[in-house]
Design a protein around this motif. Structure first.
Motif, PDB file in Angstrom:
ATOM      1  N   LEU A 119      -0.838   0.129  15.414  1.00 13.50           N
ATOM      2  CA  LEU A 119       0.570  -0.131  15.104  1.00 13.50           C
ATOM      3  C   LEU A 119       0.763  -1.504  14.459  1.00 13.50           C
ATOM      4  CD1 LEU A 119       2.277   1.321  18.299  1.00 13.50           C
ATOM      5  CD2 LEU A 119       2.322   2.275  15.994  1.00 13.50           C
ATOM      6  N   ILE A 120      -0.023  -2.470  14.871  1.00 11.48           N
ATOM      7  CA  ILE A 120       0.048  -3.805  14.269  1.00 11.48           C
ATOM      8  C   ILE A 120      -0.342  -3.742  12.796  1.00 11.48           C
ATOM      9  CG2 ILE A 120      -1.054  -6.079  14.264  1.00 11.48           C
ATOM     10  CD1 ILE A 120      -1.162  -5.850  17.331  1.00 11.48           C
ATOM     11  N   VAL A 121      -1.421  -3.057  12.502  1.00 13.82           N
ATOM     12  CA  VAL A 121      -1.889  -2.961  11.114  1.00 13.82           C
ATOM     13  C   VAL A 121      -0.895  -2.178  10.255  1.00 13.82           C
ATOM     14  CG1 VAL A 121      -3.688  -1.981   9.643  1.00 13.82           C
ATOM     15  CG2 VAL A 121      -4.315  -3.257  11.685  1.00 13.82           C
ATOM     16  N   ILE A 122      -0.389  -1.069  10.771  1.00 13.29           N
ATOM     17  CA  ILE A 122       0.572  -0.266  10.005  1.00 13.29           C
ATOM     18  C   ILE A 122       1.839  -1.061   9.718  1.00 13.29           C
ATOM     19  CG2 ILE A 122       2.106   1.733  10.149  1.00 13.29           C
ATOM     20  CD1 ILE A 122      -0.182   3.204  11.582  1.00 13.29           C
ATOM     21  N   SER A 123       2.378  -1.736  10.724  1.00 11.26           N
ATOM     22  CA  SER A 123       3.604  -2.501  10.501  1.00 11.26           C
ATOM     23  C   SER A 123       3.364  -3.672   9.547  1.00 11.26           C
ATOM     24  CB  SER A 123       4.187  -2.984  11.820  1.00 11.26           C
ATOM     25  OG  SER A 123       3.299  -3.828  12.491  1.00 11.26           O
ATOM     26  N   PHE A 124       2.197  -4.313   9.611  1.00  7.70           N
ATOM     27  CA  PHE A 124       1.899  -5.406   8.687  1.00  7.70           C
ATOM     28  C   PHE A 124       1.752  -4.897   7.254  1.00  7.70           C
ATOM     29  CE2 PHE A 124      -0.974  -8.479   6.628  1.00  7.70           C
ATOM     30  CZ  PHE A 124      -0.177  -9.604   6.750  1.00  7.70           C
ATOM     31  N   VAL A 125       1.107  -3.752   7.077  1.00  6.67           N
ATOM     32  CA  VAL A 125       0.948  -3.174   5.734  1.00  6.67           C
ATOM     33  C   VAL A 125       2.309  -2.793   5.156  1.00  6.67           C
ATOM     34  CG1 VAL A 125       0.047  -1.165   4.500  1.00  6.67           C
ATOM     35  CG2 VAL A 125      -1.435  -2.438   6.032  1.00  6.67           C
ATOM     36  N   LEU A 126       3.184  -2.203   5.969  1.00  7.70           N
ATOM     37  CA  LEU A 126       4.512  -1.843   5.479  1.00  7.70           C
ATOM     38  C   LEU A 126       5.352  -3.085   5.184  1.00  7.70           C
ATOM     39  CD1 LEU A 126       5.273   1.263   7.683  1.00  7.70           C
ATOM     40  CD2 LEU A 126       4.890   1.203   5.219  1.00  7.70           C
ATOM     41  N   TYR A 127       5.170  -4.143   5.956  1.00  7.82           N
ATOM     42  CA  TYR A 127       5.859  -5.401   5.672  1.00  7.82           C
ATOM     43  C   TYR A 127       5.437  -5.941   4.304  1.00  7.82           C
ATOM     44  CZ  TYR A 127       6.854 -10.380   5.825  1.00  7.82           C
ATOM     45  OH  TYR A 127       7.278 -11.646   5.516  1.00  7.82           O
ATOM     46  N   ILE A 128       4.148  -5.966   4.043  1.00  3.96           N
ATOM     47  CA  ILE A 128       3.641  -6.436   2.750  1.00  3.96           C
ATOM     48  C   ILE A 128       4.122  -5.521   1.622  1.00  3.96           C
ATOM     49  CG2 ILE A 128       1.535  -6.818   1.384  1.00  3.96           C
ATOM     50  CD1 ILE A 128       2.056  -8.974   3.468  1.00  3.96           C
ATOM     51  N   TYR A 129       4.135  -4.212   1.864  1.00  2.00           N
ATOM     52  CA  TYR A 129       4.593  -3.258   0.853  1.00  2.00           C
ATOM     53  C   TYR A 129       6.036  -3.555   0.436  1.00  2.00           C
ATOM     54  CZ  TYR A 129       6.370   1.093  -1.101  1.00  2.00           C
ATOM     55  OH  TYR A 129       6.977   2.018  -1.893  1.00  2.00           O
TER      56      TYR A 129
END
Length: 98
Positions: free
Chosen positions: A7-17
């Motif tokens: 969940l940390i990685v997914i939320s960070f990737v979506l933040y960068i997106y």
């Protein structure tokens, strides 16, 4: 617990997106809407990071730090959610007027 790092990685990737999408658009209303969406994912990143810290270490210090991160994450996600609802309505009004 494998779920929190995921969940940390997914939320960070979506933040960068969403931050990259802000740079790619020129409409200020769309930029504000995308910025509010990115705030939601930044808040979820901080929230899940705080929970993961406590689950991983389970000490009093990590509990206090985790609670601070959880509170900041909830605040950030909540403010992003409110702004997202506001800008979504404004964007819909803008589309019907055009």
């Amino acid at each position: 617990m494998f779920i929190f790092p995921l969940l940390i990685v997914i939320s960070f990737v979506l933040y960068i997106y969403y931050k990259v999408m802000i740079v790619r658009t020129r409409d200020p209303l769309t930029q504000d809407y995308l910025n509010s969406k990115s705030k939601i994912f930044l808040g979820s990143f901080i929230l899940f990071f705080g929970v993961n810290q406590y689950v991983f270490y389970q000490t009093k210090l990590s509990l206090f730090i985790g609670l601070i991160f959880i509170a900041l994450g909830i605040f950030q996600a909540q403010s992003g959610w409110k702004a997202s609802k506001h800008y979504r309505n404004e964007y819909q009004k803008h589309q019907t007027q055009s």
